[in-house]
Scaffold this motif. Sequence first.
Motif, PDB file in Angstrom:
ATOM      1  N   VAL A 821      -3.870   8.021  -1.321  1.00 46.76           N
ATOM      2  CA  VAL A 821      -4.501   7.763  -0.027  1.00 46.76           C
ATOM      3  C   VAL A 821      -5.982   8.147  -0.087  1.00 46.76           C
ATOM      4  O   VAL A 821      -6.861   7.412   0.359  1.00 46.76           O
ATOM      5  CB  VAL A 821      -3.779   8.537   1.096  1.00 46.76           C
ATOM      6  CG1 VAL A 821      -4.596   8.453   2.392  1.00 46.76           C
ATOM      7  CG2 VAL A 821      -2.396   7.965   1.331  1.00 46.76           C
ATOM      8  N   GLU A 844      -8.892   4.796  11.432  1.00 49.45           N
ATOM      9  CA  GLU A 844      -7.435   4.869  11.280  1.00 49.45           C
ATOM     10  C   GLU A 844      -7.037   5.903  10.241  1.00 49.45           C
ATOM     11  O   GLU A 844      -6.102   6.705  10.448  1.00 49.45           O
ATOM     12  CB  GLU A 844      -6.917   3.482  10.887  1.00 49.45           C
ATOM     13  CG  GLU A 844      -5.399   3.420  10.764  1.00 49.45           C
ATOM     14  CD  GLU A 844      -4.949   2.018  10.374  1.00 49.45           C
ATOM     15  OE1 GLU A 844      -3.898   1.934   9.713  1.00 49.45           O
ATOM     16  OE2 GLU A 844      -5.654   1.048  10.693  1.00 49.45           O
ATOM     17  N   ILE A 845      -7.746   5.907   9.133  1.00 48.14           N
ATOM     18  CA  ILE A 845      -7.399   6.825   8.034  1.00 48.14           C
ATOM     19  C   ILE A 845      -7.728   8.258   8.405  1.00 48.14           C
ATOM     20  O   ILE A 845      -6.961   9.200   8.141  1.00 48.14           O
ATOM     21  CB  ILE A 845      -8.124   6.411   6.736  1.00 48.14           C
ATOM     22  CG1 ILE A 845      -7.561   5.059   6.255  1.00 48.14           C
ATOM     23  CG2 ILE A 845      -7.949   7.479   5.650  1.00 48.14           C
ATOM     24  CD1 ILE A 845      -8.345   4.430   5.134  1.00 48.14           C
ATOM     25  N   LEU A 848      -5.074   9.954  10.394  1.00 52.71           N
ATOM     26  CA  LEU A 848      -3.760  10.209   9.771  1.00 52.71           C
ATOM     27  C   LEU A 848      -3.461  11.715   9.680  1.00 52.71           C
ATOM     28  O   LEU A 848      -4.321  12.510   9.338  1.00 52.71           O
ATOM     29  CB  LEU A 848      -3.719   9.632   8.351  1.00 52.71           C
ATOM     30  CG  LEU A 848      -3.605   8.099   8.229  1.00 52.71           C
ATOM     31  CD1 LEU A 848      -3.751   7.689   6.762  1.00 52.71           C
ATOM     32  CD2 LEU A 848      -2.260   7.609   8.791  1.00 52.71           C
ATOM     33  N   MET A 853       3.115  14.029   6.724  1.00 53.21           N
ATOM     34  CA  MET A 853       3.760  12.775   6.296  1.00 53.21           C
ATOM     35  C   MET A 853       4.733  13.061   5.153  1.00 53.21           C
ATOM     36  O   MET A 853       4.464  13.853   4.271  1.00 53.21           O
ATOM     37  CB  MET A 853       2.699  11.764   5.831  1.00 53.21           C
ATOM     38  CG  MET A 853       1.799  11.249   6.952  1.00 53.21           C
ATOM     39  SD  MET A 853       0.469  10.173   6.338  1.00 53.21           S
ATOM     40  CE  MET A 853       1.392   8.711   5.862  1.00 53.21           C
ATOM     41  N   GLU A 857       6.756   7.973   3.791  1.00 56.15           N
ATOM     42  CA  GLU A 857       5.784   7.481   4.778  1.00 56.15           C
ATOM     43  C   GLU A 857       4.415   7.284   4.130  1.00 56.15           C
ATOM     44  O   GLU A 857       3.715   6.300   4.433  1.00 56.15           O
ATOM     45  CB  GLU A 857       5.663   8.484   5.934  1.00 56.15           C
ATOM     46  CG  GLU A 857       6.886   8.500   6.847  1.00 56.15           C
ATOM     47  CD  GLU A 857       6.840   9.636   7.866  1.00 56.15           C
ATOM     48  OE1 GLU A 857       7.555   9.558   8.864  1.00 56.15           O
ATOM     49  OE2 GLU A 857       6.079  10.615   7.638  1.00 56.15           O
ATOM     50  N   SER A 858       4.031   8.183   3.267  1.00 61.24           N
ATOM     51  CA  SER A 858       2.737   8.062   2.583  1.00 61.24           C
ATOM     52  C   SER A 858       2.693   6.796   1.743  1.00 61.24           C
ATOM     53  O   SER A 858       1.697   6.047   1.763  1.00 61.24           O
ATOM     54  CB  SER A 858       2.499   9.274   1.690  1.00 61.24           C
ATOM     55  OG  SER A 858       2.460  10.437   2.465  1.00 61.24           O
ATOM     56  N   ASN A 860       4.587   4.094   2.058  1.00 58.13           N
ATOM     57  CA  ASN A 860       4.656   2.906   2.904  1.00 58.13           C
ATOM     58  C   ASN A 860       3.287   2.574   3.505  1.00 58.13           C
ATOM     59  O   ASN A 860       2.855   1.423   3.548  1.00 58.13           O
ATOM     60  CB  ASN A 860       5.670   3.104   4.040  1.00 58.13           C
ATOM     61  CG  ASN A 860       7.096   2.930   3.536  1.00 58.13           C
ATOM     62  OD1 ASN A 860       7.331   2.233   2.544  1.00 58.13           O
ATOM     63  ND2 ASN A 860       8.055   3.538   4.236  1.00 58.13           N
ATOM     64  N   TYR A 861       2.582   3.620   3.990  1.00 55.80           N
ATOM     65  CA  TYR A 861       1.264   3.391   4.565  1.00 55.80           C
ATOM     66  C   TYR A 861       0.298   2.862   3.501  1.00 55.80           C
ATOM     67  O   TYR A 861      -0.485   1.946   3.759  1.00 55.80           O
ATOM     68  CB  TYR A 861       0.721   4.681   5.184  1.00 55.80           C
ATOM     69  CG  TYR A 861      -0.661   4.473   5.781  1.00 55.80           C
ATOM     70  CD1 TYR A 861      -0.803   3.894   7.047  1.00 55.80           C
ATOM     71  CD2 TYR A 861      -1.807   4.824   5.061  1.00 55.80           C
ATOM     72  CE1 TYR A 861      -2.058   3.671   7.581  1.00 55.80           C
ATOM     73  CE2 TYR A 861      -3.063   4.594   5.595  1.00 55.80           C
ATOM     74  CZ  TYR A 861      -3.175   4.019   6.865  1.00 55.80           C
ATOM     75  OH  TYR A 861      -4.428   3.790   7.380  1.00 55.80           O
ATOM     76  N   GLN A 864       0.989  -0.810   2.956  1.00 53.89           N
ATOM     77  CA  GLN A 864       0.451  -1.654   4.023  1.00 53.89           C
ATOM     78  C   GLN A 864      -1.070  -1.745   3.936  1.00 53.89           C
ATOM     79  O   GLN A 864      -1.653  -2.825   4.153  1.00 53.89           O
ATOM     80  CB  GLN A 864       0.853  -1.068   5.391  1.00 53.89           C
ATOM     81  CG  GLN A 864       2.351  -1.117   5.678  1.00 53.89           C
ATOM     82  CD  GLN A 864       2.873  -2.550   5.691  1.00 53.89           C
ATOM     83  OE1 GLN A 864       2.166  -3.516   6.058  1.00 53.89           O
ATOM     84  NE2 GLN A 864       4.145  -2.698   5.279  1.00 53.89           N
ATOM     85  N   LEU A 865      -1.692  -0.630   3.613  1.00 56.15           N
ATOM     86  CA  LEU A 865      -3.146  -0.616   3.480  1.00 56.15           C
ATOM     87  C   LEU A 865      -3.595  -1.545   2.366  1.00 56.15           C
ATOM     88  O   LEU A 865      -4.566  -2.299   2.505  1.00 56.15           O
ATOM     89  CB  LEU A 865      -3.619   0.818   3.208  1.00 56.15           C
ATOM     90  CG  LEU A 865      -5.136   1.049   3.110  1.00 56.15           C
ATOM     91  CD1 LEU A 865      -5.805   0.701   4.437  1.00 56.15           C
ATOM     92  CD2 LEU A 865      -5.426   2.485   2.733  1.00 56.15           C
TER      93      LEU A 865
END
Length: 873
Positions: A821, A844-845, A848, A853, A857-858, A860-861, A864-865
Motif C-alpha cells: 500500500v 482516499e489513501i 485509510l 485492516m 482487507e489490505s 483486496n484494497y 481494487q486500487l
Amino acid sequence: MALTPMMRQYLEIKEQYPDAILFFRLGDFYEMFFEDAKLASRELEITLTGRDAGEPERVPMCGVPFHAADNYIAKLIDKGYKIAICEQVEDPKSAKGLVKREVIRVITPGTVIDGNMLSDKDNNYLVAVCRIGQSYGLAVSDLSTGLFQVTQMTGQWALNQLLDELIRLAPREVVLPHSLWQDEGVKKSFQELEGTTITSLADQIFTQEQAQQALTEHFGQAKTTALDCWQSPAVCGAAGGLLHYLLETQKRKLQHITEITSYFTQSYMILDGIARRNLEICKSLRDGGKKGSLLSVLDLTRSAMGGRMLKAWLEQPLIDIKAINERLDAVQELVDSVLLRDELATALKNVYDMERLTARAAYGSANARDMLALLASLQMLPPLRQALTNCQSKLLKRIYDQFDTLEDLKGLLESSIAEDAPITLRDGGLIKAGYSQEVDQLRAVARDGKSWLAGLESREKEKTGIKSLKVGFNKVFGYYLEVTKANLNLVPEYYQRRQTLANAERFITPELKEYESMILGAEDRLVELEYNLFVDVRNQVAAEVSRIQHTALLVAQVDVLVALAEVAARQGYVRPEVNNSGVIEITEGRHPVVEINLGPGCFVPNDTYIDTDRHRLALITGPNMGGKSTYQRQVALIVLMAQVGSFVPASKASIGIVDRIFARVGASDDLTSGQSTFMVEMLETKQIMDHATSQSLVIIDELGRGTSNLEGMAIAQAVIEFLHDVVGCRTLFSTHYHELAELEGRLAGLKNYATAVKEQGDEVTFLRKVIRDQASKSYGIHCARLAGLPGQIIQRANQLVQQLEFNQRAAQEVVAGKTQVAASVEQLALFPEKNEEHDEFKKEIVALDIANMTPLESLNYLYQLQRRLQGKK
C-alpha cells in the motif's frame, strides 16, 4: 589468681602465632587452650574439656594424641587453617623448672610436605605476588618437591594475566604484601580463587633490598644474578617474599630448594579460567573431579611424578613447533615399538615419588620406609636407561644422555637400610647387618643376653623347686623373677626383693642384675646408634638432592611420553601435523572423553576445516542435542592435544598453531556477586573480544539466549561481525538463531554448517553429523519429549507452536500488505501535482485505517486500487 607457669608459657608462645592453631606438646598429647580449643573441638569434632590454670574458672582445653596428630592436622589444613607445632626442646630429666618449649614448624595449606596430606598426582603450590607500578611479580613453590619458579606480568591486562595464571596453578595459599591486600580490586579477584588461603605480610618483606639479600643467601649470587631477578623489582619482591615465608614457617634450611627458574606465560598457549572450565581439561564440570576430564583419558602414567608432569603439560600447551614435534617424535617412536614401550612401562611401575621422597630426606622428615621406597626407585633406573639405549628420537636420546642412574646412592641405601625397617626411628632395627661393626657387636651382646635369659627360667625352677616361677620385664623395674605368695617359703636367700604385688613377689639376683645392665645398656646404645647412622645416611642422600631431582624429572618425562603412546595405541589416535599455516583441518575427529564414555565404535566422527582466510568462521546451526557443543569442544581439545605433543582422536589432522583458545559454552550465573546468567555471558564474551588475536581459536556456543530473541540475535550477529572483520580469528560459532545463516555471502570468511537431522513422520533422529548446510528448525519440543516431559505438556506445546507460527505468518502478511500500500502511495506521488484524480486517490489513501485492516482487507484494497489505476491507463 596468677596463671600457672605452664599456662604463661603457652600464652607467650601463642602471642607470636596469633593466626595459627597452637598444638602445645604435653607428654603424649598436643593440647589446645582458650579459643584455639573451642575452634579445634568444633572442627575436629572432639571433646572440649577444661584445665585448672590459676584462673577462677577452668580454661577451655582439648587435645589429640601425639601419635595420631597427623590425621587431625590434615583435617584442619584441608579447611584452610594454619597449625603451629610446639615441642619440648630440652630433656625433661635435665631441665630446671619448666621444660623449655618452642614452635618448631608452622604448617600452612601451602607448606604441607607430609605424604598423607598431599594428593600424589597434584602439586601443592604456594604463591607470592608483588606489584610494583603496573607490573606484577609472581613466585611459585611446591615445598613437597623443591620447585621454585618466577614470572612477570606487565601492561594493561597484567592483573587479568595474573589471575589466569593463578587459576592454572590453583595454589593452596597466596602470600602478598599487606598494602596490596588492601587494594579492593585485587582483594575481590583473589577472594574468588577457590580453596585458596590468603596470607598478607609486612610490606618491607617484599622490598627489593630485603628480597635480594634473602635470595642471595639461599641460592647464591651466581644463580640469582643469572636469572636477572634484579632487573624486575616486582619479580624480585615476590621471590624474596615467598622465600621469607617458607623459612619463617619451616624454621630450618630448605636444602631441597636448590634452583630458582623463570618462565614466560607467552611461551605457552594461553587458556583463561573460562576455557579451562568449559573444555574440562583437568576437572569435570559435573563435580570438579578428575573423572570426565581430558586428563582422565590421557593419564596412564605409572608414577606420581609423571602424573604431575602430564597435568602440567595439559595446562601449558606449547606454541613452539620444534618443541612440539620433538615430543611427537618421541611418542611416535614409542607407539611404533611395543617392546620398548612395555620395557619402560614395566620399570616405571616400581618407581615411587622420587621428588617428594628426596624432599623429605633433605627436610629431615623421611623415615626408613621412605628411604626403602627411594631405593626401590633407584633400582629401576639402570633398566630404564638401558631401555632407552637405542632410541632415535631427539627427546628420548637427550633423556638417555642426561640420565644419571645414581649408582652410588643405590649402593649406600642397599648396604645400610634394613629391608624390614620400622616406620618409627627410635625403635631400632633400622640398620642392615654388616653396615656398622659397632651395631653388629651390640646386637650380639643383646642377643646373647636374651639367650641366657631364655634359659634362666628353667634353671631357676630346677634350682629352687618353684614350678610356677617366671622371668619377666617391664620398663619401670627391668628384668625380674616372679614368685607367687604360696611359694615364698622356697625363695633362696640370694634373691633380692624388687617389687611386691597382691599375689606375688618379684625378685632379682646379682647375676640377673649384671645381665640386665648388659642387655639394657646394649639396647639403649643400639637404638641411639642406629638412629644416628640412619640420620647420617639420610643426610648423604640429601646432599645429592639436585642430582636426584634432575633424574626424577627425566623419569617423569619418560612416564608421560609412554602414557601418551599407550593411549594413542589403545584408542587409535594419529599423529597430527603441526605447522604455521593457520589451517585447522581434521578428518573424522572425535571427542576423546565422550568417545571413551560411549564405548568403541559408538561415537560419530566429524570433519573440520577452518583457516585464517576464506573459512575463518564456521556458523553452526541445528537442533539442541544435535551435537553442536560436543563438536566444538572436540575441535578445541584436538588442537590442545596436538600442541601438548599428543596424538589426537582423528584419522588425520593438520593443526596451524593457536596462541589462545577461548571457549564460551553454556549458561551459568554468579549469584554470589549478583551477576545474572546473561551478565556472565556478556562478561565472558567481553573477555574474548579484549584478548583474541588473529592466531586464536574461538568457540562460542549459543550466544544471546539470556535476553529477548530480537536483542539476542542482534548481539550474536554483532559479535560474529566483530570476530570476522576486526579480530580475524578462527571461530566455531553455534547458534539457534537460524536467521543468522543469511550472513554467508555477506561475510566473505563465514561458512554455514549444520548438524544433520533425519525426519520420518513424527520421528526425528539426530545424526550427530556436521554438514555444509543451514538448519531451519530447533526441534526443541522433540528434545523435551526425549527428556520425559509429560505428554500433556508436549501436546500443548505443539498446539502453541502452530498457533504462534500462524500468527507470525499473519503478521508477515500484514507487513507485506502495508508495504505494498505504501508503495502505491509513493507511486501516486509520481502523478502531476494538479491532477484532480490524483488528489482524490490521495485523500482516499490518507483516510485509510491501515493499522486496523486485516491482511485480506489490505490485499483486496490494493487489488481494487490496481484495477482503477490500470483503467486510467
